[in-house]
Design an enzyme around this catalytic site. Sequence first.
Site, PDB file in Angstrom:
ATOM      1  N   PRO A   1     -13.018 -12.580   4.170  1.00 15.98           N
ATOM      2  CA  PRO A   1     -14.106 -13.875   4.238  1.00 15.98           C
ATOM      3  C   PRO A   1     -13.419 -15.044   3.795  1.00 15.98           C
ATOM      4  CG  PRO A   1     -14.034 -12.519   2.123  1.00 15.98           C
ATOM      5  CD  PRO A   1     -13.113 -11.871   2.941  1.00 15.98           C
TER       6      PRO A   1
ATOM      7  N   THR B   1     -12.885  -7.644   1.806  1.00 15.40           N
ATOM      8  CA  THR B   1     -11.709  -7.747   0.898  1.00 15.40           C
ATOM      9  C   THR B   1     -12.143  -8.630  -0.293  1.00 15.40           C
ATOM     10  OG1 THR B   1     -10.464  -9.226   2.279  1.00 15.40           O
ATOM     11  CG2 THR B   1     -10.119  -7.012   2.372  1.00 15.40           C
TER      12      THR B   1
ATOM     13  N   ASN C   1      -3.990  -8.896  -0.240  1.00 16.20           N
ATOM     14  CA  ASN C   1      -3.522  -7.522  -0.063  1.00 16.20           C
ATOM     15  C   ASN C   1      -4.423  -6.402  -0.560  1.00 16.20           C
ATOM     16  OD1 ASN C   1      -0.815  -8.486   1.074  1.00 16.20           O
ATOM     17  ND2 ASN C   1      -0.363  -8.974  -1.096  1.00 16.20           N
TER      18      ASN C   1
ATOM     19  N   ASP D   1      -3.839 -13.723  11.542  1.00 19.55           N
ATOM     20  CA  ASP D   1      -2.438 -13.048  11.477  1.00 19.55           C
ATOM     21  C   ASP D   1      -1.952 -12.388  10.145  1.00 19.55           C
ATOM     22  OD1 ASP D   1      -2.352 -13.454  14.306  1.00 19.55           O
ATOM     23  OD2 ASP D   1      -1.040 -15.201  13.973  1.00 19.55           O
ATOM     24  N   GLY D   2      -2.430 -12.976   9.176  1.00 16.22           N
ATOM     25  CA  GLY D   2      -2.259 -12.621   7.903  1.00 16.22           C
ATOM     26  C   GLY D   2      -2.886 -11.315   7.444  1.00 16.22           C
TER      27      GLY D   2
ATOM     28  N   THR E   1      -4.369 -19.294  13.594  1.00 16.44           N
ATOM     29  CA  THR E   1      -3.596 -19.224  14.927  1.00 16.44           C
ATOM     30  C   THR E   1      -3.915 -18.048  16.010  1.00 16.44           C
ATOM     31  OG1 THR E   1      -1.731 -18.212  13.811  1.00 16.44           O
ATOM     32  CG2 THR E   1      -1.690 -20.561  14.068  1.00 16.44           C
TER      33      THR E   1
END
Length: 535
Positions: free
Chosen positions: A126, A157, A161, A185-186, A229
């Site tokens: 989020p 989440t 992580n 992308d993360g 991105t």
Amino acid sequence: MCCHRRRCPNLHLRVRAAWLWQPVAGVNRLVPVSEIISVREEQRMNGSDRKDDSSWKKIKGGDGSDCRQAFTVLYVERCRQHHWRCAEVTFTCPDGVLCQNWVRRIREQLASISTRPRNLLVYINPYGGKRQGKRIYEQKVAPLFAQAGISTHVIVTDYANHARDHLKTDAELSKVDGVVCVGGDGMFSEIIHGLVWRTQIDNGVDPNCPEEDLSPCSLRIGIIPAGSTDCICFATIGTNDPVTSALHIIVGDSQPMDVCSVHHHNMFLRYSVSLLGYGFYGDMLTDSERKRWMGPARYDISGLKMFLTHHYYEGTVSYLPARGIIGTPRDAGKCRYGCAVCQHNGQIQSERAEKYKTNQDSECADDGEWRTIRGKFLAINAASMSCACPRSPKGLSPAAHLADGTTDLILVRKCSRFNFLRHLLRHINKDDQFDLAFVEVHRVVRFRFTPRYCQSDSDLELDLLENGKRQIFGHICRDHPACGCTRTNSSWNCDGEILTHTAIDVRVHCRLIKLFARGIEEPQVFADLGNPCVI
């Protein structure tokens, strides 16, 4: 109604264009069953309460009567710029039995496509990008999954992580057909770290050993783009449109992808699927982390600052060139749907890996082919895909491939600011960005980097945490690191995360993961649907 090859996934539903959009009379449009999302039986409506909608199409009875039993087919419609949309067409039938037969036959065909997911585990970030991940999923993606009959278990989440940790230990992967991440992308990086690590542990593979052949993941990964991105989506489907990504998941597409493992001696650091960058891109990421409050604009500000700073770094690059492959980093052709380069090179790499497994007692012949380059570098980049995105339409390596078992190692040697600017500008124009005297590129299967000046891990971690003072322009005495006025080492940018070690060993693992994607389609693919069977 007739049906040839009931269980054939390539069976097509033949409809006349006049029934769909009425563009040109007499022109047929073919809708592959594999791209039908769902079919539903409509409520029976009489002539007085039926709405006047051009989407309602008639199948007249034998006596010419106009009956009102109907069913609607939802299917994939291709639009411009690689976008997909959910379109629908409704048919009316002479009687209820015929209508039910059509619905039943189409549903049988859809159920026979084993590659379609039925149950998905969905992680939503989020906080990524513009913090729109939850809204994008609920408003644009969840309704499509529901229409396609896909069951989902959604986890929002709570911290960095979270998805990685859940996949490593708690996720019941045997109950799902795929994992979907909603974010940038993360977030995708979190998913592959959790899923790949879990796969290795389940198969008894030691992830900390750089010589281990990693076991491929059986579950496919889907990406609903909601980041800054979204270069993974651009490289695999050609757009960062959430609806397009959701439709690729629904139809069960599969695109293999290479993954690079990054080690420091015998310690695992991270996995990479897009970019490993040292020097310019590493410094830019380090600086941008201090400016997260600026949002996506921080990358532009930090990029300008690092360009003006113009730091270069000394070190040694050793690499193992890819052997027996087709294609080079300077090819005009790009990785696309049904890529012949990926198929050919991927097969070669797989055969070579199997051969190596059966001859583990002998010395590896590849060890004698390592090549070494020493020098001063403004940037050292390893691109496992084109890395194209809105900021860089061509990407760092336009001819890089998704699943050929290689990565493109790009070395930018020390040069003037003007020449470095020429190189950067070629990422957005038609000029060859590698056609410069100070730039060289190699297609490799493995490489190592060692900085000239060794820095302790604790010192490097401290540098990453502290907001040290930096001058806008480089120091005159940068060749004399003993004075302590400037950093002698950069940091590695690994898919948007900073590595705490500079000496690394990178190895490409061919086709380690699979995505719900098919590669970027060329325009002619849109019209080429093959030889249809007819319902």
